[in-house]
Design an enzyme around this catalytic site. Structure first.
Site, short mmCIF file in Angstrom:
data_model
loop_
_atom_site.label_atom_id
_atom_site.label_comp_id
_atom_site.label_asym_id
_atom_site.label_seq_id
_atom_site.Cartn_x
_atom_site.Cartn_y
_atom_site.Cartn_z
N ARG A 1 0.83 -1.20 0.00
CA ARG A 1 0.00 0.00 0.00
C ARG A 1 0.86 1.26 0.00
O ARG A 1 0.54 2.26 -0.63
CB ARG A 1 -0.92 0.01 1.23
CG ARG A 1 -1.99 -1.06 1.21
CD ARG A 1 -2.99 -0.81 2.34
NE ARG A 1 -4.00 -1.86 2.42
CZ ARG A 1 -3.91 -2.94 3.17
NH1 ARG A 1 -2.82 -3.12 3.93
NH2 ARG A 1 -4.86 -3.84 3.18
N ASP B 1 -10.08 -17.18 14.96
CA ASP B 1 -8.90 -17.59 14.19
C ASP B 1 -8.80 -19.11 14.13
O ASP B 1 -8.59 -19.70 13.06
CB ASP B 1 -7.64 -16.99 14.82
CG ASP B 1 -6.37 -17.48 14.17
OD1 ASP B 1 -6.00 -16.95 13.11
OD2 ASP B 1 -5.72 -18.40 14.72
N ILE C 1 4.40 -25.52 10.91
CA ILE C 1 4.14 -26.96 11.01
C ILE C 1 3.64 -27.49 9.66
O ILE C 1 2.65 -26.99 9.12
CB ILE C 1 3.08 -27.26 12.09
CG1 ILE C 1 3.55 -26.74 13.45
CG2 ILE C 1 2.79 -28.75 12.16
CD1 ILE C 1 2.49 -26.85 14.53
N LYS D 1 -9.20 -22.02 10.82
CA LYS D 1 -8.25 -23.12 10.58
C LYS D 1 -8.93 -24.48 10.70
O LYS D 1 -8.61 -25.41 9.95
CB LYS D 1 -7.10 -23.00 11.57
CG LYS D 1 -6.28 -21.72 11.38
CD LYS D 1 -5.30 -21.48 12.52
CE LYS D 1 -4.54 -20.19 12.33
NZ LYS D 1 -3.67 -19.86 13.48
#
Length: 466
Positions: A61, A215, A150, A219
């Site tokens: 930006r 969050d 991971i 996932k």
């Protein structure tokens, strides 16, 4: 003379490695680390990928904003659209829904492959992106979208693709694991540990997405979609955060040999009709301290998988941070580049069936229920009768006295008995149930709240692994 001239000619392009134009969208913490790796390790990456990965530009930006990594200024541009249009491979690290979605779709439609870490977009509209990638023979890879460094997406998509995964349990949010671990270690209250997590940079100034479980829910939707080869969106995930977990809950868990973790749980469930469905949920969960996930400390992540043939597997490591997440991104970049060079893009969308989502009526679990009750005769029998009415069996009952616990058997005390208490008028009780349907347990809690001898239901936590 002619032969000498021919021999003197340099070997041309036939032996030169292919060049793939790479567009990077986003120059933040992770984007800066990805750009650094692309520039500093260009030769090694070319050898591994079979093509030179030429970073054409970094869309940001504000070109003049300070960066964590110093790179040539000419790499930065505000023209994301133009950068995408000329790329062979697009790395999207902008985050959010728009304009990331528009740029990813534009890339896929002109045949460019995409690597992204955008969990929110994948959880909300992954099906559209997968379909677009498959329609254009393009790659869409997203290892960094779940659990940072991971490697969990690729093992599910590839290594376990010939097996049948039945259950996934994951600690997939480092902020909440740091908070719960610190509460367990120090005995501090949630608000105090959250403030410390913010001071240390583990939690954002606005921690809502983390502490409310949002969050982790995004996932969980991604993991469930891949594990069960079906389509699961964020709206399908039942979600509960950790804001109501108290120091008293932590102490009671310790006393019972348990610990509290925010778990993302996705599992195959078979209903009464015999048909299969999927349950996906995120909530604070009591685990035995002997369970592998109980040993995950600090801001680390871990994913525990149960499969029919492979058995139990656990993947553990750093769940966030610029360099760890960049590692996952670059793993996808090299894999994607190899497939572009070979001309054989992998299968992006793995949805081969459409399983129904299962509500509380199809899930069995155990509850730990904390109550503050009036200290008067008959309380225990009245509470126990509510459990019995709903067909819920009590495994243990503990009377909390001055922060300690005294365990009783499953049978309630006689009507004339009084519960021990740390105050003159109220007692603290904690029940752990045997496994029952989630619906029956929820109805039990609702009816217990309506008893006139119950001052409050202080906590309701699910129990797994026992």
């Amino acid at each position: 003379m002619t032969e000498t001239s021919e021999a003197a000619k340099p070997q041309v392009a036939a032996d030169a490695p292919r060049v793939l134009k790479v567009a990077l969208l986003g120059g933040g913490t992770v984007g800066s680390q990805v750009a650094r790796i692309l520039v500093d390790h260009a030769e090694a990456l070319a050898a591994r990928a079979g093509a030179r990965l030429a970073l054409e530009g970094i869309a940001v930006r504000n070109i003049g904003a300070p960066r964590d990594v110093e790179l040539p200024r000419e790499l930065y541009t505000t023209d994301a659209e133009g950068l995408v249009a000329s790329a062979d491979l697009v790395i999207e690290l902008m985050g959010g829904i728009e304009p990331a979605r528009t740029h990813i779709l534009a890339a896929l439609r002109h045949g460019a492959s995409v690597v992204t870490g955008n969990k929110a977009l994948l959880a909300q509209d992954g099906a559209t992106l997968f379909d677009e990638a498959d329609a254009n023979d393009a790659e869409l890879n997203f290892e960094a979208a779940v659990a940072g460094a991971i490697p969990i997406i690729r093992p599910i998509r590839e290594s376990l693709s010939g097996d049948r995964i039945t259950r996934v349990l994951g600690i997939v949010n480092g902020t909440t694991n740091f908070i719960l671990d610190a509460m367990d270690t120090t005995g501090a209250q949630f608000a105090d540990v959250l403030a410390e997590a913010q001071r240390l940079g583990y939690a954002e100034a606005d921690p809502t997405a983390d502490v409310e479980g949002l969050d982790a829910a995004a996932k969980a939707a991604i993991l469930a979609s891949l594990a069960f080869h079906t389509r699961v969106s964020l709206d399908d995930v039942r979600c509960e955060g950790i804001t109501k977990v108290s120091a008293a809950d932590i102490a009671a868990a310790q006393d019972a040999g348990l610990t509290i973790k925010l778990l993302a749980i996705a599992e195959l469930v078979r209903g009464e009709s015999g048909s299969e469905g999927v349950s996906v949920r995120v909530h604070p969960t009591l685990l035995p301290r002997t369970h592998p996930l109980a040993a995950v400390r600090g801001a680390y992540n871990a994913v525990f998988i149960e499969a029919e043939n492979a058995g139990s597997l656990m993947f553990y490591g750093a769940g966030a941070g610029g360099a760890p997440t960049a590692s996952a991104i670059m793993g996808d970049v090299v894999t994607t580049a190899r497939r572009i060079v070979a001309g054989s893009p992998g299968r992006t969308g793995t949805a081969t069936r459409f399983l129904p989502m299962v509500g509380p009526e199809g899930i069995t679990t155990s509850y730990s229920i904390g109550l503050e009750v009036s200290d008067q005769p008959g309380v225990l029998s009245r509470v126990a009768s509510v459990f019995a009415e709903h067909g819920v069996s009590i495994e243990t009952m503990r009377q909390e006295i001055d922060g300690a616990g005294a365990e009783a058997g499953v049978a309630p005390l006689a009507d004339g008995a009084r519960a021990s208490t740390s105050t003159a008028s109220r007692a603290q009780l904690r029940f752990v149930t045997h496994r029952a349907s989630e619906a029956a347990l929820a109805a039990t809690v609702a009816d217990i709240k309506n008893l006139d001898v119950v001052e409050s239901v202080t906590s309701v936590l699910r129990v797994e692994g026992v």
